[in-house]
Design an enzyme around this catalytic site. Structure first.
Site, PDB file in Angstrom:
ATOM      1  N   HIS A 141      72.315 -30.007  36.519  1.00 49.05           N
ATOM      2  CA  HIS A 141      71.154 -29.597  35.715  1.00 49.05           C
ATOM      3  C   HIS A 141      69.888 -30.290  36.229  1.00 49.05           C
ATOM      4  O   HIS A 141      68.825 -29.692  36.316  1.00 49.05           O
ATOM      5  CB  HIS A 141      71.327 -30.019  34.247  1.00 49.05           C
TER       6      HIS A 141
ATOM      7  N   ALA B 241      74.556 -31.588  27.533  1.00 51.92           N
ATOM      8  CA  ALA B 241      75.538 -32.373  28.293  1.00 51.92           C
ATOM      9  C   ALA B 241      75.104 -32.388  29.766  1.00 51.92           C
ATOM     10  O   ALA B 241      75.869 -32.036  30.669  1.00 51.92           O
ATOM     11  CB  ALA B 241      76.951 -31.821  28.116  1.00 51.92           C
TER      12      ALA B 241
END
Ligand code: PAF
Length: 281
Positions: free
Chosen positions: A39, A34
């Protein structure tokens, strides 16, 4: 370019062995998928610091203390691979569950001290699950460097301690939290917020920023933290699990601001648990 998706540790090993023999620096970005800009900022940092970059995607059942939370956790593998394409990572490791926890798996890595309070207290077993999977991911990828977000500040301290204590040979690199324009820290869990809850969510960070200013101005810490919790509840959160000032690195309790500290919080909003932390001092 889309990176190869690797599902077994044997295939991963075949790749990483070649890289190591060539003397290349391997970086890993461990994730549960996700993927969001937080990230991707870790991936960007890894691309700068390493010759080869592996992103791991594994929703680790051992770090969920609530089965419903594990079930609800967003899983978006194809979308994740698409988002990673622009970074030209060298491999996406999406291990089959038995590559991490084969039949009969019975070991647990447990970090004392820095893992005990805050998240450790409110999510019993969570850091054992994180420490166990991170140990496996570090050894399976043979990474020289691993990139973690400061968003999970306590987790960053736990994996730093773990890698040093167990001589895993992986340098843990912490990277700044990435926020939405309204201050909400980016998190895969934000996907679970309803539209109404999403509007209320930035109130946690706003209350923390106000508390930071007041603490740095020398106001009484107990009063400031009590009022910050009240502000979060008044904004529509259901519960504040903790909102506390702790020492940088050790996370020891802080009663007066004498050095660099971290304000950490966890709160429940409409069934979603949000955490955040900011530097103070
Ligand atoms: O931060 C996360 O996403 C997870 O805790 C991690 C480090 C990938 C371990 O499962």
């Amino acid at each position: 370019m889309t990176a190869p998706i690797i599902r077994t540790k044997a295939d991963l090993h075949a790749l990483t062995l070649g890289w190591r023999r060539a003397g290349e620096v391997i970086g890993v970005v461990p994730t549960m998928g996700a993927l969001h800009e937080g990230h991707l900022s870790l991936v960007a940092a890894a691309k700068v610091g390493c010759d080869r970059v592996i992103v791991t995607i594994f929703v680790n059942p051992k770090q969920f203390n609530d089965p419903k939370d594990l079930e609800d956790y967003p899983r978006t593998e194809n979308e994740d691979a698409r988002k990673l394409a622009r970074f030209s990572v060298d491999a996406i490791y999406v291990p089959d569950p038995d590559q991490i926890y084969p039949d009969g798996f019975s070991s647990t890595v447990s970090v004392a001290g820095v893992a005990d309070e805050l998240e450790g207290e409110h999510r019993p077993g969570h850091f054992d699950g994180v420490a166990t999977v991170v140990t496996k991911l570090f050894t399976q990828t043979m990474a020289d460097k691993a990139y973690f977000g400061e968003k999970d500040y306590q987790q960053l301290q736990v994996v730093t301690r773990l890698s040093a204590d167990l001589d895993l040979g992986t340098e843990v690199v912490g990277c700044p939290t990435i926020r939405e324009e309204d201050g909400l820290a980016m998190s895969s869990r934000n996907l679970l917020l309803s539209d109404r809850a999403r509007i209320k969510a930035p109130a946690l960070n706003a209350a923390m920023e106000r508390a930071k200013e007041r603490i740095e101005a020398g106001e009484d810490m107990t009063t400031v933290l009590g009022e910050a919790k009240a502000q979060v509840l008044a904004a529509g959160f259901n519960a504040v699990e903790y909102l506390e000032l702790r020492a940088v690195g050790t996370l020891a309790a802080v009663t007066t601001l004498e050095g660099p500290a971290r304000l950490l919080a966890a709160a429940q909003l409409a069934g979603v648990r949000l955490i955040d932390n900011i530097a103070v001092g």
